[in-house]
Enzyme design. Structure first.
Site, mmCIF file in Angstrom:
data_model
loop_
_atom_site.group_PDB
_atom_site.id
_atom_site.type_symbol
_atom_site.label_atom_id
_atom_site.label_comp_id
_atom_site.label_asym_id
_atom_site.label_seq_id
_atom_site.Cartn_x
_atom_site.Cartn_y
_atom_site.Cartn_z
ATOM 1 N N HIS A 171 -9.399 0.651 4.823
ATOM 2 C CA HIS A 171 -8.097 0.868 5.479
ATOM 3 C C HIS A 171 -8.304 1.794 6.686
ATOM 4 O O HIS A 171 -9.145 2.692 6.660
ATOM 5 C CB HIS A 171 -7.103 1.485 4.488
ATOM 6 C CG HIS A 171 -5.714 1.543 5.041
ATOM 7 N ND1 HIS A 171 -5.295 2.549 5.871
ATOM 8 C CD2 HIS A 171 -4.673 0.684 4.921
ATOM 9 C CE1 HIS A 171 -4.030 2.316 6.236
ATOM 10 N NE2 HIS A 171 -3.636 1.190 5.665
ATOM 11 N N GLY B 232 2.356 2.151 10.630
ATOM 12 C CA GLY B 232 3.242 3.303 10.458
ATOM 13 C C GLY B 232 3.929 3.747 11.737
ATOM 14 O O GLY B 232 4.520 4.822 11.792
ATOM 15 N N SER C 153 3.489 -2.184 10.317
ATOM 16 C CA SER C 153 4.952 -2.155 10.476
ATOM 17 C C SER C 153 5.612 -3.492 10.122
ATOM 18 O O SER C 153 6.610 -3.865 10.743
ATOM 19 C CB SER C 153 5.331 -1.691 11.882
ATOM 20 O OG SER C 153 4.864 -0.371 12.096
ATOM 21 N N LYS D 10 0.105 4.245 -0.157
ATOM 22 C CA LYS D 10 -0.556 5.400 0.470
ATOM 23 C C LYS D 10 -0.391 6.646 -0.419
ATOM 24 O O LYS D 10 -0.329 6.534 -1.636
ATOM 25 C CB LYS D 10 -0.008 5.638 1.877
ATOM 26 C CG LYS D 10 -0.014 4.379 2.741
ATOM 27 C CD LYS D 10 0.137 4.688 4.186
ATOM 28 C CE LYS D 10 0.380 3.409 4.945
ATOM 29 N NZ LYS D 10 0.156 3.543 6.355
ATOM 30 N N GLU E 170 -5.195 -5.331 10.517
ATOM 31 C CA GLU E 170 -4.179 -4.301 10.735
ATOM 32 C C GLU E 170 -4.474 -3.562 12.038
ATOM 33 O O GLU E 170 -5.297 -2.625 12.054
ATOM 34 C CB GLU E 170 -4.204 -3.300 9.585
ATOM 35 C CG GLU E 170 -3.927 -3.906 8.235
ATOM 36 C CD GLU E 170 -3.400 -2.850 7.274
ATOM 37 O OE1 GLU E 170 -2.234 -2.938 6.916
ATOM 38 O OE2 GLU E 170 -4.156 -1.941 6.924
ATOM 39 N N ASN F 14 0.860 -1.177 0.000
ATOM 40 C CA ASN F 14 0.000 0.000 0.000
ATOM 41 C C ASN F 14 0.903 1.236 0.000
ATOM 42 O O ASN F 14 1.521 1.546 1.005
ATOM 43 C CB ASN F 14 -0.883 -0.029 1.257
ATOM 44 C CG ASN F 14 -1.668 1.255 1.444
ATOM 45 O OD1 ASN F 14 -1.812 2.050 0.520
ATOM 46 N ND2 ASN F 14 -2.180 1.460 2.656
ATOM 47 N N GLU G 152 -6.781 4.284 7.779
ATOM 48 C CA GLU G 152 -6.681 5.730 7.545
ATOM 49 C C GLU G 152 -7.977 6.259 6.933
ATOM 50 O O GLU G 152 -8.371 7.389 7.175
ATOM 51 C CB GLU G 152 -5.444 6.028 6.682
ATOM 52 C CG GLU G 152 -4.177 5.865 7.514
ATOM 53 C CD GLU G 152 -2.992 5.281 6.781
ATOM 54 O OE1 GLU G 152 -2.931 5.363 5.546
ATOM 55 O OE2 GLU G 152 -2.110 4.718 7.473
HETATM 56 C C1 PEP Z 1 -0.637 -0.040 5.809
HETATM 57 O O1 PEP Z 1 -0.616 1.029 5.249
HETATM 58 O O2 PEP Z 1 -1.572 -0.799 5.576
HETATM 59 C C2 PEP Z 1 0.440 -0.408 6.728
HETATM 60 C C3 PEP Z 1 0.381 -1.559 7.319
HETATM 61 O O3 PEP Z 1 1.470 0.499 6.887
HETATM 62 P P1 PEP Z 1 2.900 0.205 7.565
HETATM 63 O O4 PEP Z 1 3.412 -1.090 7.003
HETATM 64 O O5 PEP Z 1 3.749 1.381 7.187
HETATM 65 O O6 PEP Z 1 2.677 0.099 9.044
#
Ligand code: PEP
Length: 253
Positions: A97, A175, A215, A11, A169, A9, A99
């Site tokens: 997601h 992040g 992460s 973003k 997630e 992703n 966000e």
């Molecule tokens: C994500 O954007 O779905 C995500 C898991 O980000 P990150 O790996 O940076 O934590």
């Protein structure tokens, strides 16, 4: 039985040039034999989907969008329809997601409409779910994730589940550099699979891929993937570097 799915992703990152370079770099870095045992997908910003589609032409990397709108066309300023996504070679839409839920205010009901529209249009869906830190601390993880799945998948049939991937997630891990431990991930993934048995059947639960996201990086990919119910990774930051993302793909097989 479940082919692992490693998805990146991107973003709101990259430029036209860097998106093209990242996509073609990745296509060149992945040993073609790996595609027999792992699915790879990238989810660039909407505005670069066509650029990335061109850069991926001839590769086996799947292309997906980070969002979609449920209406077909019309006066929905700023939104993107399923048909538009298919027109630029997307086969997946990432829906729900964290966000989009927590920064942009998307509800389970809106997410459910998007899941229905995407599947009806022939797109595959990654439905993302996960709890906030305060929800985990209040021991509400299972209840929150359960509600997100029940409401997000309301009305989706067992047959349609063939087009659904779930991404767990934990919001506190996205992040932040804080990854859920392999044990924490497995616990929630097993709960999700048991829920799919309840809602659908053992067969659907056994066939549905559940990705972990939060992460994930080259150093923890293999450990996370070693969990019996972790069937892939949804990767944010580490998917922006060809060598890191390629290393995670290799670590997942
Ligand atoms: C994500 O954007 O779905 C995500 C898991 O980000 P990150 O790996 O940076 O934590």
């Amino acid at each position: 039985m479940r082919k692992p799915f490693i998805a990146g992703n991107w973003k709101m990152n990259t430029s036209s040039d860097s998106a093209k370079a990242l996509a073609s770099g990745l296509a060149g870095a992945i040993d073609s034999k790996l595609y027999d045992s792992v699915e790879v997908g990238v989810f660039p910003p909407m505005v670069y989907l066509q650029t990335v589609a061109n850069a991926l032409a001839g590769s086996k990397i799947s292309l997906g969008s980070q969002n979609v709108y449920f209406e077909g066309n019309g006066a929905f300023t700023g939104e993107t329809s399923c048909e538009m996504l298919k027109d630029v070679c997307c086969s997946y839409a990432l829906i729900g997601h964290s966000e989009r839920r927590h920064v942009l205010g998307e509800t389970n009901e809106l997410i459910n409409k998007k899941v229905h529209a995407a599947i009806a249009a022939g797109l595959k869906v990654i439905l993302a779910v996960g709890e906030l830190l305060e929800e985990r601390e209040a021991e509400k993880t299972d209840a929150v994730v359960k509600e997100q799945i029940e409401k997000g998948l309301a009305g989706i049939t067992a047959e349609q589940m063939a087009d659904v991937v779930i991404a767990y997630e934990p919001v506190w891990a996205i992040g932040t550099g804080k990854t859920a431990t392999a044990g924490q991930a497995q616990e929630v993934h097993a709960m999700i699979r048991a829920l799919l048995v309840e809602i659908y059947s053992q067969e659907v639960a056994d066939a549905t891929r559940i990705q972990y996201g939060g992460s994930a990086k080259p150093g923890n990919a293999a450990e996370l993937m070693a969990n019996p119910d972790v069937d892939g990774l949804l990767v944010g930051g580490a998917s922006l570097k060809v060598e890191d993302f390629a290393a995670m793909i290799e670590a997942s097989v």
